[in-house]
Enzyme design. Structure first.
Site, PDB file in Angstrom:
ATOM      1  N   ASP A  20       3.457  -6.110   3.349  1.00 43.90           N
ATOM      2  CA  ASP A  20       3.250  -5.019   4.313  1.00 43.90           C
ATOM      3  C   ASP A  20       4.244  -5.175   5.455  1.00 43.90           C
ATOM      4  OD1 ASP A  20       2.131  -2.813   5.646  1.00 43.90           O
ATOM      5  OD2 ASP A  20       0.076  -3.457   5.255  1.00 43.90           O
ATOM      6  N   HIS A  26       3.906   3.319  12.975  1.00 41.69           N
ATOM      7  CA  HIS A  26       2.990   4.447  13.138  1.00 41.69           C
ATOM      8  C   HIS A  26       3.551   5.535  14.058  1.00 41.69           C
ATOM      9  CE1 HIS A  26      -0.884   2.274  11.566  1.00 41.69           C
ATOM     10  NE2 HIS A  26       0.173   2.091  10.803  1.00 41.69           N
ATOM     11  N   GLU A  71      -5.182   1.739   2.278  1.00 42.04           N
ATOM     12  CA  GLU A  71      -5.135   0.592   3.194  1.00 42.04           C
ATOM     13  C   GLU A  71      -5.327   1.012   4.640  1.00 42.04           C
ATOM     14  OE1 GLU A  71      -3.418  -2.487   5.875  1.00 42.04           O
ATOM     15  OE2 GLU A  71      -2.840  -0.388   5.670  1.00 42.04           O
ATOM     16  N   GLU A  72      -4.793   2.172   4.996  1.00 44.37           N
ATOM     17  CA  GLU A  72      -4.844   2.604   6.402  1.00 44.37           C
ATOM     18  C   GLU A  72      -6.239   3.049   6.824  1.00 44.37           C
ATOM     19  OE1 GLU A  72      -2.499   2.119   8.388  1.00 44.37           O
ATOM     20  OE2 GLU A  72      -0.585   2.207   7.338  1.00 44.37           O
ATOM     21  N   HIS A  85       0.823  -1.224   0.000  1.00 42.10           N
ATOM     22  CA  HIS A  85       0.000   0.000   0.000  1.00 42.10           C
ATOM     23  C   HIS A  85       0.850   1.265   0.000  1.00 42.10           C
ATOM     24  CE1 HIS A  85      -0.040   1.061   4.411  1.00 42.10           C
ATOM     25  NE2 HIS A  85      -0.007  -0.228   4.621  1.00 42.10           N
ATOM     26  N   ASP A 118       5.912   2.146   6.594  1.00 41.77           N
ATOM     27  CA  ASP A 118       4.598   1.491   6.489  1.00 41.77           C
ATOM     28  C   ASP A 118       3.720   2.312   5.540  1.00 41.77           C
ATOM     29  OD1 ASP A 118       2.113   0.381   6.823  1.00 41.77           O
ATOM     30  OD2 ASP A 118       1.905   0.954   8.924  1.00 41.77           O
TER      31      ASP A 118
HETATM   32 ZN   LIG Z   1       0.626  -1.035   6.455  1.00 43.41          ZN
END
Ligand SMILES: [Zn+2]
Length: 345
Positions: A224, A311, A201-202, A62, A169
């Site tokens: 991922d 994150h 995706e998030e 993603h 990410d």
């Molecule tokens: Zn991810």
């Protein structure tokens, strides 16, 4: 791998729903490396080898990242924001941020104070972004409601091939699937190989849904990042013993296809590459879950890149892991044949 292009991707803003600039870069990069490159209405870029082949494998990473979206402007000219994806509000105060406006990037500092720093329950609605505006009217000359926001943190190389930056990410996943497709072409892949940089995706999973519904693959592989159990990581009992620098991670869970997993393990064995194993009790929380449930159903596996501090403003991964994920996926693309049978018995 093309490290410069990887770092260029990591420096580009791509908050979920606002991935266009990143997708354009991937589209241009893949134009002379694939047999066909397409873009859909969401902006998802898919690079293809052997587009006429009936047997199809789709690998998706993603392109979007978590962040903030400007929701309101205070009378003092500071910006208020809502969250896009799974952010930690406490990681923002005291940091510089980038606001992606229609006229380019604007910078801001997220307000901090002793009280804010001590507030462990800080909410996203408590954040105030100081862009230096005199008042609301002044701020609205530069910013629109709906503009997206990321940390203003760049890519830095650490010791031993480790790298830190914002939102590895999953821009490293989008990079990996594209590099793997280019490698698979050199290896003479015979089946239809599809590498997709998905949007959303998030937040919504829309990119994986659009892409897999259109491609109708026989096999899907989500690429991922995953949590590690090293360096302030999570419990080994929950997800397995996973560390940065120790290679690609394959996942065991109820929905991941065991035969696809064992084909990936065979590829790693042929390459003399160590793989790690993680466990997930239900869904994987990746594009794999979405692709799995498109059309008549798609067998899928997950290739994960170990990542510390997911994150957070500065995540940490390893260039060696990224290269090995590229090699593993390229071998997988090249090893598949049209008569690959996935029935368990
Ligand atoms: Zn991810």
């Amino acid at each position: 791998m093309n490290r410069e292009f990887l770092y260029e991707l990591l420096e580009t803003g791509s908050v979920s729903g606002n991935e266009t600039e990143l997708e354009k870069k991937i589209y241009d990069y893949m134009k002379d490396k694939a047999d066909l490159v397409t873009v859909d209405e969401l902006g998802c870029v898919t690079a293809v080898l052997n587009p006429a082949a009936p047997f199809k494998v789709l690998a998706a990473g993603h392109a979007d990242e978590i962040g903030l979206m400007v929701s309101a402007v205070g009378s003092d000219g500071t910006l208020m924001a809502t969250k896009i994806g799974g952010i930690y509000p406490t990681t923002y105060p005291g940091h510089k941020v980038r606001i992606y406006t229609k006229n380019g990037i604007l910078y801001g500092a997220v307000a901090n104070s002793r009280d804010i720093a001590k507030n462990a329950d800080l909410k996203v609605s408590d954040l105030r972004i100081d862009i230096g505006a005199k008042d609301k009217e002044d701020a609205l000359r530069y910013v629109e409601l709906g503009d997206t926001v990321t940390f203003d943190t760049g890519v830095r190389e650490l010791l031993n091939g480790y790298v830190t930056g914002r939102a590895l990410d999953d821009r490293i996943g989008a990079f990996i699937v594209m590099e793997a497709l280019a490698e698979a072409k050199k290896k003479g892949a015979a089946v239809g190989c599809y590498a997709a940089a998905t949007t959303g995706e998030e937040t919504t999973g829309n990119g994986a849904y659009f892409t897999a519904s259109r491609v109708k693959p026989d096999i899907a592989v989500a690429v991922d990042v995953t949590y590690t159990s090293d360096n302030c990581g999570i419990s080994e009992a929950l997800t397995g013993d996973v560390a940065v620098g120790k290679g690609p991670v394959l996942c065991n869970n109820p929905s991941i296809h065991k035969k696809v997993n064992s084909l990936l393990r065979d590829c790693a064995r042929r390459l003399g590459m160590a793989v790690q194993t993680e466990a997930a009790s239900g869904q994987t929380g990746t594009d794999g879950d979405t692709m799995h449930l498109t059309g008549a159903g798609v067998p899928f596996a997950l290739v994960s890149i170990p990542l510390r501090y997911m994150h957070n403003p500065d995540e940490v991964g390893s260039l060696k892991d990224i290269q090995e994920c590229i090699d593993l996926l390229a071998e997988f693309f090249a090893s598949l044949t049209a008569d690959t049978d996935l029935k368990p018995f």
